[in-house]
Scaffold this motif. Structure first.
Motif, mmCIF file in Angstrom:
data_model
loop_
_atom_site.group_PDB
_atom_site.id
_atom_site.type_symbol
_atom_site.label_atom_id
_atom_site.label_comp_id
_atom_site.label_asym_id
_atom_site.label_seq_id
_atom_site.Cartn_x
_atom_site.Cartn_y
_atom_site.Cartn_z
ATOM 1 N N ALA A 209 -39.159 -7.045 24.908
ATOM 2 C CA ALA A 209 -39.172 -5.606 24.633
ATOM 3 C C ALA A 209 -37.850 -5.190 23.987
ATOM 4 O O ALA A 209 -37.827 -4.461 22.987
ATOM 5 N N ILE A 210 -36.726 -5.687 24.549
ATOM 6 C CA ILE A 210 -35.411 -5.346 23.985
ATOM 7 C C ILE A 210 -35.285 -5.938 22.585
ATOM 8 O O ILE A 210 -34.767 -5.311 21.660
ATOM 9 N N ALA A 211 -35.808 -7.175 22.406
ATOM 10 C CA ALA A 211 -35.775 -7.803 21.084
ATOM 11 C C ALA A 211 -36.547 -6.950 20.070
ATOM 12 O O ALA A 211 -36.111 -6.779 18.934
ATOM 13 N N SER A 212 -37.708 -6.407 20.499
ATOM 14 C CA SER A 212 -38.495 -5.552 19.608
ATOM 15 C C SER A 212 -37.677 -4.343 19.168
ATOM 16 O O SER A 212 -37.655 -3.977 17.991
ATOM 17 N N MET A 213 -36.980 -3.733 20.138
ATOM 18 C CA MET A 213 -36.119 -2.592 19.799
ATOM 19 C C MET A 213 -35.052 -3.004 18.794
ATOM 20 O O MET A 213 -34.803 -2.303 17.806
ATOM 21 N N THR A 214 -34.420 -4.158 19.048
ATOM 22 C CA THR A 214 -33.383 -4.651 18.132
ATOM 23 C C THR A 214 -33.937 -4.784 16.723
ATOM 24 O O THR A 214 -33.312 -4.379 15.744
ATOM 25 N N MET A 215 -35.156 -5.374 16.615
ATOM 26 C CA MET A 215 -35.752 -5.581 15.294
ATOM 27 C C MET A 215 -36.040 -4.262 14.596
ATOM 28 O O MET A 215 -35.762 -4.107 13.413
ATOM 29 N N LEU A 216 -36.630 -3.310 15.343
ATOM 30 C CA LEU A 216 -36.978 -2.032 14.723
ATOM 31 C C LEU A 216 -35.711 -1.304 14.275
ATOM 32 O O LEU A 216 -35.684 -0.672 13.216
ATOM 33 N N ILE A 217 -34.639 -1.410 15.083
ATOM 34 C CA ILE A 217 -33.372 -0.815 14.659
ATOM 35 C C ILE A 217 -32.863 -1.511 13.400
ATOM 36 O O ILE A 217 -32.456 -0.872 12.433
ATOM 37 N N CYS B 156 -46.037 5.783 13.295
ATOM 38 C CA CYS B 156 -47.051 5.092 12.500
ATOM 39 C C CYS B 156 -46.892 3.579 12.618
ATOM 40 O O CYS B 156 -47.866 2.845 12.771
ATOM 41 N N VAL B 157 -45.622 3.101 12.555
ATOM 42 C CA VAL B 157 -45.384 1.664 12.654
ATOM 43 C C VAL B 157 -45.872 1.152 13.998
ATOM 44 O O VAL B 157 -46.528 0.103 14.084
ATOM 45 N N THR B 191 -43.227 -9.845 13.048
ATOM 46 C CA THR B 191 -43.726 -10.150 11.711
ATOM 47 C C THR B 191 -43.548 -8.976 10.756
ATOM 48 O O THR B 191 -43.111 -9.146 9.618
ATOM 49 N N ILE B 192 -43.879 -7.766 11.231
ATOM 50 C CA ILE B 192 -43.857 -6.597 10.331
ATOM 51 C C ILE B 192 -42.428 -6.235 9.938
ATOM 52 O O ILE B 192 -42.195 -5.674 8.867
ATOM 53 N N THR B 193 -41.450 -6.571 10.797
ATOM 54 C CA THR B 193 -40.056 -6.313 10.443
ATOM 55 C C THR B 193 -39.481 -7.468 9.631
ATOM 56 O O THR B 193 -38.289 -7.475 9.330
ATOM 57 N N THR B 194 -40.315 -8.441 9.286
ATOM 58 C CA THR B 194 -39.928 -9.641 8.505
ATOM 59 C C THR B 194 -38.870 -10.485 9.204
ATOM 60 O O THR B 194 -38.155 -11.226 8.540
ATOM 61 N N VAL B 195 -38.767 -10.380 10.541
ATOM 62 C CA VAL B 195 -37.852 -11.262 11.270
ATOM 63 C C VAL B 195 -38.449 -12.674 11.309
ATOM 64 O O VAL B 195 -37.823 -13.635 10.884
ATOM 65 N N GLY B 196 -39.671 -12.812 11.826
ATOM 66 C CA GLY B 196 -40.368 -14.098 11.796
ATOM 67 C C GLY B 196 -39.691 -15.224 12.534
ATOM 68 O O GLY B 196 -39.233 -16.178 11.933
ATOM 69 N N PHE B 197 -39.623 -15.131 13.886
ATOM 70 C CA PHE B 197 -38.987 -16.197 14.659
ATOM 71 C C PHE B 197 -39.729 -17.517 14.496
ATOM 72 O O PHE B 197 -39.134 -18.575 14.388
ATOM 73 N N SER B 220 -43.919 -3.693 2.428
ATOM 74 C CA SER B 220 -44.054 -2.439 1.710
ATOM 75 C C SER B 220 -43.432 -1.290 2.489
ATOM 76 O O SER B 220 -42.711 -0.466 1.926
ATOM 77 N N ILE B 221 -43.681 -1.218 3.802
ATOM 78 C CA ILE B 221 -43.186 -0.055 4.535
ATOM 79 C C ILE B 221 -41.696 -0.153 4.814
ATOM 80 O O ILE B 221 -41.085 0.824 5.219
#
Lengths: 277, 277, 277, 277
Positions: A209-217, B156-157, B191-197, B220-221
């Protein structure tokens, strides 16, 4: 002190770009540098070195000899020798030939060889003299104008990485690969820049969950440097168009790839345009 | 209540930046904070802790003592003590020294130590007083102006991630690593943030097709927050130039790195420019 | 030479888009191309080939025959046959049918089959004739205007990659996967573009620190091409609006999706707008 | 047909937002939807389902009952029942309760449960009525204006991916994981969008060179959608400011977060601003 005789001619050929000889010299030098850089790259592949080691060795000394001659020729014909030797490109020229000679004295110091790749920087000196300069200037000026904003941005990113990194260290702990805070900070940088190697990944739900926040930031703040650079670049582009004037009618507003004045049809010269910056 | 005597002098040194003593104090404090933060980072590496544990222990108490003295000095010389203690930075100052004392009482609470990294936030207080502030303000203002657009975007994301995540859960299922919907949503965010672990990857052709769609949408977004921030930043940059006026001739339109008025050559002062915001 | 009779009619159907027959031909051709491309893609999946090999074989020859007929019809009805055959699309048309015939002669040359995917390029010819062209033109023109800036940018990125790559080679060495400088440069490109496969990752603390720097630089310079393209695109968009004029009242400034003149309500035609570019 | 009595009151509460009751209903509904969505997410985690299955079951039926009542109330009080049932949100409302009832008939159809996550879309209906709408509209309008440019861009990206994918299939081949052209295309999409899972990676030097090119292209074309969206967004933002007028003095040019007219100090109302779009 004005140069005369051979020195003057050599200076025009080596440092200058106005004469045909000077232009040819630059073109040959660029190709020589590129070939020698590719050689250094390929020589580091072990299987190639084993097979073609002799050829690499001979070619390397050929290029070293060439660059040594060029280096001393530059010193000979420079207007101010001292300032050339200690200038940025003078040091790069010297470092480009040094490792080969050092390798004669200290055998096995193969890592020194890597320094020869600095030769690649020499290409920039030659490019400085050609048409591309104006666009490079524009980019550099935009980045320079934005330097403080970029610094402020990086400070915030680093503080974010330290805070998120230490939180992940506490949440995931050494048994999921987050063995120390510096390593967690490294993981946070990998994640926030959206690189995502995947060598360390969060395993616990809370960690994910924290990783998701990091990515979105990270996804969001990727927009900030873009915004900064775009705003500056647009500003510089506008300024650039206002500065570049036609020498015939004096009017400005030309596109960066215009070759003729759009008001009077006069041929625009690059160096005229550059001179005003 | 105006401060007098030692308290006034201390206040000028600790909180102020106008006197040489105040400037020196800030520079020393920044370096002390940075060194103590690096220490906390390094102390978390086990091999270093085993080897240099004693040195870390001594240095940590040295810095804790220093920050404790500084904390009480700040309370002593603050204009309004109550409001300082409960201000954001007052709490950060307190949290920066608390863990070391708590560790005396609760042994083994090594995770508490992480809180000390909040010290890094203290740097911002000092930076607030210097030249960089204006650019930081610009960034913050742009982000603040765009806050609602960014919120709409994130909603939306998140909805996209929940929908794609649940589709992937149905398509790929637990046997390919998509063990639950929250985990699938986590994968979708990665995936959507293009991090892709790459710790979870789709294995079925259908899953890979949906993953491709997710990536192209993400690609795109990524443009949307960039567009939002860029548009705001360009707007704020223009406003900034209109606001900053020369104190001599009163004219505006100066670049953010101008040091002299471009109309009358008068030296521009940062704090004058800041005052108008 | 003006075409007459069947040739003229065929030319209108195959090359033209103004007649209903010409439009229908284009729509059918686009679908035929798409289906044949999907077929080539699916035929490369081994399990599908094993099961449906015969169907693929028959369909492939059906499409090859169709495209062969079309190719010769195009030659027959072209205004200038020579220039059609050696034009870009003439060569693509030829390459799209060649591999099937070659496979008759050289068995086992299944890799040749991949060339058939060039058929996908043929779609662009048809799209050239429709509404989307104007937006494609805008994109291409923006990229073309920015070509020199982009070239300068890529040169800098490549030099950065060579320097960082060789540093990583020295720091991490062959035992952590950085087996040669070209491979290290590959890793640096993977990292600086924020792709981050994770097949090679730094293991030493120093290597991870340098990797962090590489990522942060990559994160930042991602902004530069964006800035370049955005600035050009905004410029082209403005120019586009000034160029597109209503045929009735002659006034410009229409949005790219306007269907009626906003000044006089006259129906805008795409080809009118296009004609002025 | 004007509604009367209970139906009118219900319509105001359920569909309206002007009365306090209507506002409270919306707030409660948003929270109910969010809680029920979180429940569906958590129920998919096997360990939680095993432990708290009964609670999930009861809660799920509680929410299903609630939404069923709400659904029929909406039908009852809708102005035009037919058009509500077949509207987008009418269908979403129906799909949000359907799976629970279907699960009674078809046991084991647990994948149907995922459809309940469509409930999350219902939040948008409510959000439509609040302040955030204006910013969402701006985003949607920008994306809509840019739709053709984005389509052109995606066509080019897909063609690029097919061509690069088939080249990688030929170069790397099945033994390095590129087992078919569709899979190679998938890999190319993963790479060009800079996601980079790392489940398939090029092993041959030539493959890595082509991969590097793919990445650098991806890095560069990431700029194109950004440029498109930014250019449109800046245009829409300007238009937005020109459109939103104060009801008192009639002057435009207000920031999107202004609450009072900057010319006459009159309180700006959102719905007034919205009305003009």
């Amino acid at each position: 002190m004005a140069l005369t005789g051979t020195r003057k001619w050599l200076n025009e050929v080596i440092f200058g770009t106005d004469t045909p000889a000077g232009k040819n010299f630059d073109v040959i030098l660029i190709w020589t540098i590129l070939v020698s850089v590719v050689l250094v790259l390929l020589a580091s592949v072990e299987s190639w070195w084993v097979r073609y080691g002799d050829i690499f060795f001979v070619l390397e000394w050929f290029f070293t000899a060439l660059f040594t001659v060029e280096y001393f020729a530059r010193i000979y014909c420079a207007k101010d020798r001292r300032s050339y030797i200690f200038s940025f490109y003078g040091v790069v020229d010297f470092l480009a030939i040094l490792p080969s000679y050092l390798a004669l004295i200290f055998t096995g110091a193969s890592y020194l060889m890597v320094i020869r790749l600095l030769r690649v920087l020499r290409i920039f000196r030659i490019l400085k003299l050609v048409r591309y300069l104006r666009d490079a200037n524009l980019l550099v000026r935009s980045l320079w104008q934005a330097r403080r904003r970029i610094l402020v941005f990086y400070s915030c990113v680093l503080v974010l990485c330290i805070i998120f990194g230490s939180v992940m260290f506490v949440v995931e702990g050494p048994k999921h690969g987050f063995t120390s805070i510096p390593k967690s900070v490294y993981w946070t940088i990998v994640t926030i820049t959206t690189v995502g190697f995947g060598d360390i990944t969060p395993q616990t739900p809370l960690g994910q969950a924290i990783a998701s926040m990091t990515m979105l930031i990270g996804y969001s703040i990727i927009a900030v440097p873009t915004g900064i650079v775009t705003a500056e670049l647009a500003h510089e582009l506008r300024k650039d168009k206002q500065l570049a004037r036609c020498h015939n009618c004096g009017r400005a507003g030309h596109d960066s790839d215009s070759e003729y004045c759009k008001h009077c049809g006069y041929k625009l010269e690059d160096f005229d345009l550059l001179a005003e910056e």
